[in-house]
Every structure is written in structure tokens, then in C-alpha cells.
Design an enzyme around this catalytic site. Structure first.
Site, PDB file in Angstrom:
ATOM      1  CE  LYS A   1      -3.237   2.964   3.337  1.00 23.92           C
ATOM      2  NZ  LYS A   1      -3.467   2.517   4.395  1.00 23.92           N
TER       3      LYS A   1
ATOM      4  CD  GLU B   1       9.985  -5.624   5.759  1.00 25.05           C
ATOM      5  OE1 GLU B   1      10.195  -4.863   5.526  1.00 25.05           O
ATOM      6  OE2 GLU B   1      10.455  -5.740   7.246  1.00 25.05           O
TER       7      GLU B   1
ATOM      8  N   GLY C   1      -4.633  -1.733   6.134  1.00 28.04           N
ATOM      9  CA  GLY C   1      -3.490  -3.213   5.640  1.00 28.04           C
ATOM     10  C   GLY C   1      -3.820  -4.310   5.876  1.00 28.04           C
ATOM     11  NE  ARG C   2      -5.185  -3.308  11.984  1.00 26.04           N
ATOM     12  CZ  ARG C   2      -3.720  -1.661  12.593  1.00 26.04           C
ATOM     13  NH1 ARG C   2      -3.171  -1.164  11.616  1.00 26.04           N
ATOM     14  NH2 ARG C   2      -4.706  -0.384  12.600  1.00 26.04           N
TER      15      ARG C   2
ATOM     16  CD  GLU D   1      -0.615  -3.081  12.368  1.00 28.03           C
ATOM     17  OE1 GLU D   1      -0.921  -3.167  11.522  1.00 28.03           O
ATOM     18  OE2 GLU D   1       1.244  -3.540  11.976  1.00 28.03           O
TER      19      GLU D   1
ATOM     20  CG  HIS E   1      -2.678 -34.353  19.785  1.00 29.82           C
ATOM     21  ND1 HIS E   1      -3.468 -35.696  20.846  1.00 29.82           N
ATOM     22  CD2 HIS E   1      -4.063 -34.262  19.306  1.00 29.82           C
ATOM     23  CE1 HIS E   1      -3.965 -36.254  20.333  1.00 29.82           C
ATOM     24  NE2 HIS E   1      -4.735 -35.606  19.620  1.00 29.82           N
TER      25      HIS E   1
ATOM     26  CE  LYS F   1       7.435  -0.582   9.322  1.00 31.29           C
ATOM     27  NZ  LYS F   1       6.289   0.010   8.375  1.00 31.29           N
TER      28      LYS F   1
HETATM   29  O1  LIG Z   1       1.346  -2.944   2.816  1.00 30.01           O
HETATM   30  P1  LIG Z   1       2.513  -1.803   2.930  1.00 30.01           P
HETATM   31  O2  LIG Z   1       2.520  -0.115   2.596  1.00 30.01           O
HETATM   32  O3  LIG Z   1       3.470  -2.797   1.773  1.00 30.01           O
HETATM   33  O4  LIG Z   1       2.706  -2.387   4.359  1.00 30.01           O
HETATM   34  C1  LIG Z   1       2.783  -2.733   5.139  1.00 30.01           C
HETATM   35  C2  LIG Z   1       3.097  -3.677   6.714  1.00 30.01           C
HETATM   36  O5  LIG Z   1       3.817  -2.673   7.292  1.00 30.01           O
HETATM   37  C3  LIG Z   1       2.956  -1.597   7.905  1.00 30.01           C
HETATM   38  O6  LIG Z   1       4.393  -1.411   8.720  1.00 30.01           O
HETATM   39  C4  LIG Z   1       2.530  -1.741   8.983  1.00 30.01           C
HETATM   40  O7  LIG Z   1       2.513  -3.209  10.271  1.00 30.01           O
HETATM   41  C5  LIG Z   1       1.649  -3.252   8.171  1.00 30.01           C
HETATM   42  O8  LIG Z   1      -0.219  -2.247   8.106  1.00 30.01           O
HETATM   43  C6  LIG Z   1       1.633  -2.941   6.846  1.00 30.01           C
HETATM   44  O9  LIG Z   1       0.422  -3.816   6.693  1.00 30.01           O
END
Ligand SMILES: O=P(O)(O)OC[C@H]1O[C@H](O)[C@H](O)[C@@H](O)[C@@H]1O
Length: 527
Positions: free
Chosen positions: A202, A208, A259-260, A346, A377, A492
Site C-alpha cells: 500500500k 522487505e 493494511g490489516r 495491531e 496434542h 523501522k
Molecule cells: O502494504 P505495505 O504498505 O507494504 O505495508 C505492509 C505492512 O507494514 C506496516 O509496517 C504495517 O505494520 C502493516 O499494517 C502493513 O500492512
């Protein structure tokens, strides 16, 4: 209104001093199981296993009313600004994930919600055209999805939940971690020539994802393939990734989709559409949209997302349990606890309310879980005989997805699975007395069961939305902001500083090397 100042809050504190004792046969019986039931769409919520009675439930509903939970849900679905902290710089955004699946009801919505729906529907139609085109030329067999957090967990969990429906000849692979072994394993398996790569971010600048994209592009070039003919972008309009010259196509999301909360947007759509086809992706959206409507139901005993939230709040703030175990008795939902972990922790792992004040009460639970019966188990010993009770949300289905089964010792595997699910909820509640302390079960270990006929694209969509709205209702009632995630930023920033250190070390090495190379380059006046 501050959560702890609500009048129902004080009543619930009193009621929590003497919660019902489920170990008594006079309490935990057939009538109780029949009475403590709520239904929304295809799901039934059995909550007899919770330490509640009629008075507690009535007071929890009062708490929801005092906190204007339903009005806040309606405001959210109408596109009002819900993502803010009053008096401090904050995101000041709507949370309109419901607009990414509201293609079916024709309900009258607010102007904002209708505009959002139109934008989302345009991307849905774009995806339909894109998939039809690649289908025509049978251009791709494999999909590699690069993304992390909300750009991975929900889509991956939903993909696994429907994996038995994957289109013939198609496969999906996931690169989420920056660990290079993750990417290495994927390119060892995928057929790059017939691979579509969906880069999902997004923000368009997640370390990453950007690193893995560059790495994978390099692998494509080294394999003699042009990445621009294989890579599509799913990103925020205008993000650093929004550059059509680099991609076969681009699918947009917007800042009003967290995002979530993005599984029903193109973040999940490209993957689910490619893997299963648009009809199945559409059924998934329909299910989510139906649960969106259920979340607005003023009849609280038919509003299971709200009831789920209230049961969590009862366990968290009044019985003071810190975690919630999500145990799906469905192997297909194996990654759902991980998705719900991000969605809940989150969203509600917050220590200030929407007025910027520290909360004097507990907020988000620690979410964890694994599928049953496997979990029995593994860690059920602690759930039964550990010192602290741990609330459990069980998820189960009457029928398996495949209906492929076998009768062994007189029962099918599905019957054995369900028997274990019911047995766990009952035995955790009722416990067992014994003269031998090591064989004594305290009971009064709260749980509820979310049950549907079968896990289908539609009931998966309903389940996804149930968890999204349960999370949002908790935040509405706690009066916290469930839609930002400032807590992920510090790590970060510190990581970037350390990464820069590695980079300068490498440059120094290179400079040293360069120092020697300089002798040659100076011959050619290169420097
Ligand atoms: O979709 P992006 O902008 O790559 O973000 C990916 C993820 O990283 C962020 O650090 C947040 O913790 C998440 O809420 C998000 O979904």
C-alpha cells in the site's frame, strides 16, 4: 465517553465479582447451551461456555449502547473519519474497507462511501479484464506474491482456506520475509517463464517488499526474462510504486483501506482472482458484505461481531484475562490465527484513547492459536490445568470442504473432529473433581464456538468480516483508535540506521578495493 466512566462499566465490575460457576450441573446444562446462542447469516455463535449469565449479557449490551458502538460502526461504514487522535497529529482518515465489497446490496450509502465503492469497483472490473486476458493466452501458471504484514497475512490465510479450489495448473508462492532463503526457495520452485509476480505494498516503500522486488527482478533478468512483462503492482495511487512503466498492470488501493483490513481489496483480489477465478473471489466478497450488514443489526443477539467483541471485553476488562486463543477446527484455516493476530493486536494494542489520554484499563488481547485437533496434542494441557484461565474462540464447520471421508470404528473423521471441538469447550467449562490433585480440572475456562455448515468462499468472507468488525467494535467501545499503527515505526527507524552502517562498511570495503583499483583506473583517467 471514557470507557471506565460508563455506568455499565461499574455494574460489570460488580458482576465480575461473582461470575457463574460453570462446573455446576445446575448451571452448565442443555437449556443453557440452547439459550446462549446468537446467529448472523451463516454463522451461529454458541457462548454457553463463557462465564456469563442473562444479567451480564444484558449489561454488556448496555455498555455497547452507552459507548454508541452501533452508531460508530454505521459512521465507519459511511466513510466518516474514524482514524484520528483528537488534539494530536494523526492520520485523520476513514476506514472504508467495507466499500471494497459493497457491490451487491444496492443499499443507499453516504456520498463518501459511494465514491469509495465506485473506485473499488473500477479496480474489481480492471482485475476481471486482466484475468480474462491472461486466461485467453494461458500466459501464466504460477503467481508469486511479494508483500508483508497486511499485504500478506490476510491474503495468504484466505488463499490456504480455499486452496482446494485452485484453478487447474495454477500455483501460488509467497515471498514475505526479507530472509533471502524465503525468495530462494520460491524461485527454486516456480517456473519463472510462466510466472506472474504481484508486488503488493500500500505504501509502496516497505523495506522487505522493495528489497524482495528488486531481488526477484534481478532473478528474472538473469533468467533472460523482462520483469515488465511479468510484474504487476498493487499499491496506493501515487505511491512510489505507482509507475506504469515498470509493470504489466497496476491495481490501486487507497489510504482509507488499512493494511490489516485490506483482504477484500486488490491486495487480496489479484491473488484470489488468479488462483480461483473471479466467480469465487466474488462469492468471498459477497460473504464479507453480508457480515458488514450483520454488524449494523440493532438486534444485538443477531449481531455476532458485536457479541464477540463484548465477550472479549468481558474476559479482558472484567475477568482480567490477557490472551485469547483462536482455535479453528479446520486445517484450511491454519493461517487464520496469524491474520487475526495482526488484525487485532495491531488495531487494539494501544495505550492511549482517542483523546490522547493513557487508558487506565486494559486494551488489546494477545492473540494466538493453532488448528484443532492438533492443538490438543500441543498446548491444551496448559489450557486445562494451567494456573491462568485462557479464553478460547473455537471455529468449526458441520461439513468438511471436500466431503471426502472415511468411517473408522463407526464414525467419520469429520464427526471425530466435531466431537473433539465440542468436548473441549464442554470440559474446559465443567472441569472434573478428583481426590488426586494432579487429575483435578478446575473448569470455568471460558470459550465460545463459531459454527457454520461448511467453509466456502462465502462463509470465509463472512468469517473475515466477523473478525474485522469484532476488532472495530472493541476499539469503538474502548474509545481507542483501531486504525493506525504508530507502534511499528520506531523499530523501522532504528533498523534503517543499522542497515546504513552495513552499507557504509561495504562502501568502505569497496573503497579499499577501489583504492587498489584506483591505481589502474587512474591509468585510464577514470577518476
Ligand atoms: O502494504 P505495505 O504498505 O507494504 O505495508 C505492509 C505492512 O507494514 C506496516 O509496517 C504495517 O505494520 C502493516 O499494517 C502493513 O500492512
Amino acid at each position: 465517553m471514557d470507557f471506565e466512566k460508563l455506568s455499565a462499566y461499574k455494574k460489570l465490575q460488580e458482576l465480575a465479582k461473582n461470575p457463574p460457576d460453570l462446573t455446576k450441573n445446575s448451571v452448565f446444562n442443555i437449556d443453557r447451551i440452547k439459550n446462549f446462542v446468537a446467529k448472523s447469516k451463516d454463522y451461529t455463535l454458541f457462548y454457553a461456555g463463557e462465564r456469563v449469565n442473562e444479567d451480564i449479557i444484558k449489561t454488556l449490551f448496555e455498555l455497547a449502547k452507552e459507548a454508541s458502538a452501533l452508531e460508530k460502526m454505521q459512521n465507519m461504514q459511511n466513510g466518516e473519519i474514524v482514524n484520528f487522535i483528537r488534539g494530536f497529529p494523526s492520520e485523520n482518515r476513514a476506514a472504508l474497507h467495507t466499500a471494497t465489497r459493497d457491490f451487491f446490496s444496492g443499499d443507499k450509502k453516504s456520498k463518501t462511501a459511494n465514491e469509495a465503492k465506485a473506485l473499488a469497483y473500477a479496480e474489481y472490473e480492471k482485475l476481471k479484464r486482466f484475468l480474462a486476458e491472461i486466461e485467453t493466452f494461458d500466459r501464466f501458471q504460477d503467481l508469486i506474491m511479494i508483500g508483508i504484514g497486511g499485504s500478506d497475512l490476510g491474503p495468504y490465510a484466505n488463499f490456504l482456506a480455499l486452496a482446494h479450489l485452485i484453478k487447474k495448473g495454477r500455483r501460488a508462492f509467497f515471498i514475505n520475509n526479507i530472509d533471502p532463503d524465503n525468495l530462494h526457495r520460491v524461485i527454486e520452485s516456480a517456473n519463472l517463464d510462466k510466472t506472474l509476480v504481484a508486488v503488493v505494498s500500500k505504501s509502496g516503500n516497505t523495506l522487505e517488499t522493495m528489497t524482495n522486488e528488486a531481488f526477484l527482478r534481478d532473478c528474472f533478468v538473469k533468467a533472460g526474462l523482462d520483469p515488465r512483462k511479468h510484474f504487476v503492482a498493487v499499491t496506493g495511487e501515487g505511491s512510489p510504486m505507482d509507475d506504469k512503466s515498470l509493470y504489466l498492470d497496476t491495481f490501486y488501493i487507497w489510504d482509507w483501506i488499512g493494511g490489516r483490513f485490506s483482504s477484500t481489496s486488490m491486495v487480496g483480489g489479484v491473488l484470489l482472482g488468479f488462483a480461483f477465478g473471479m466467480e469465487i473471489f466474488t462469492e468471498f466478497l459477497k460473504g464479507a458484505s453480508e457480515m458488514d450488514h450483520a454488524a449494523l443489526n440493532p438486534n444485538l443477539s443477531e449481531n455476532i461481531p458485536l457479541l464477540g467483541a463484548l465477550l472479549s471485553i468481558w474476559n479482558r476488562n472484567f475477568l482480567h484475562y490477557e490472551t485469547l486463543a483462536v482455535i479453528p477446527y479446520s486445517q484450511a484455516l491454519s493461517r487464520f490465527p496469524a491474520h487475526f493476530q495482526q488484525l487485532s493486536m495491531e488495531s487494539n494494542g494501544k495505550h492511549i484513547d482517542k483523546e490522547g489520554k493513557r487508558t487506565p484499563f486494559q486494551t488489546g488481547m494477545i492473540i494466538w492459536g493453532e488448528p484443532g485437533t492438533n492443538a490438543q496434542h500441543s498446548f491444551f494441557q496448559l489450557l486445562h490445568q494451567g494456573v491462568d484461565p485462557i479464553p478460547i474462540e473455537f471455529i468449526g464447520f458441520i461439513e468438511s470442504q471436500s466431503r471426502f471421508d472415511f468411517i473408522f470404528n463407526g464414525t467419520t473423521s469429520q464427526e471425530k473432529l466435531l466431537s473433539n471441538l465440542l468436548a473441549q469447550s464442554i470440559s474446559l467449562a465443567t472441569g472434573k473433581k478428583s481426590d488426586n490433585p494432579n487429575k483435578e480440572f478446575d473448569g470455568n475456562r471460558p470459550s465460545h464456538i463459531l459454527m457454520a455448515e461448511q467453509l466456502t468462499p462465502k462463509t470465509l468472507g463472512e468469517l473475515l468480516a466477523y473478525f474485522e468488525h469484532k476488532t472495530a467494535f472493541e476499539g469503538f467501545i474502548w474509545n481507542i483508535n483501531s486504525f493506525d499503527q504508530e507502534g511499528v515505526q520506531l523499530g523501522k527507524v532504528v533498523a534503517e540506521k543499522i542497515i546504513d552502517q552495513f552499507a557504509s562498511e561495504r562502501k568502505k570495503e569497496f573503497n579499499e578495493g577501489y583504492g587498489v583499483a584506483k591505481a589502474y583506473l587512474e591509468l585510464f583517467k577514470k577518476v
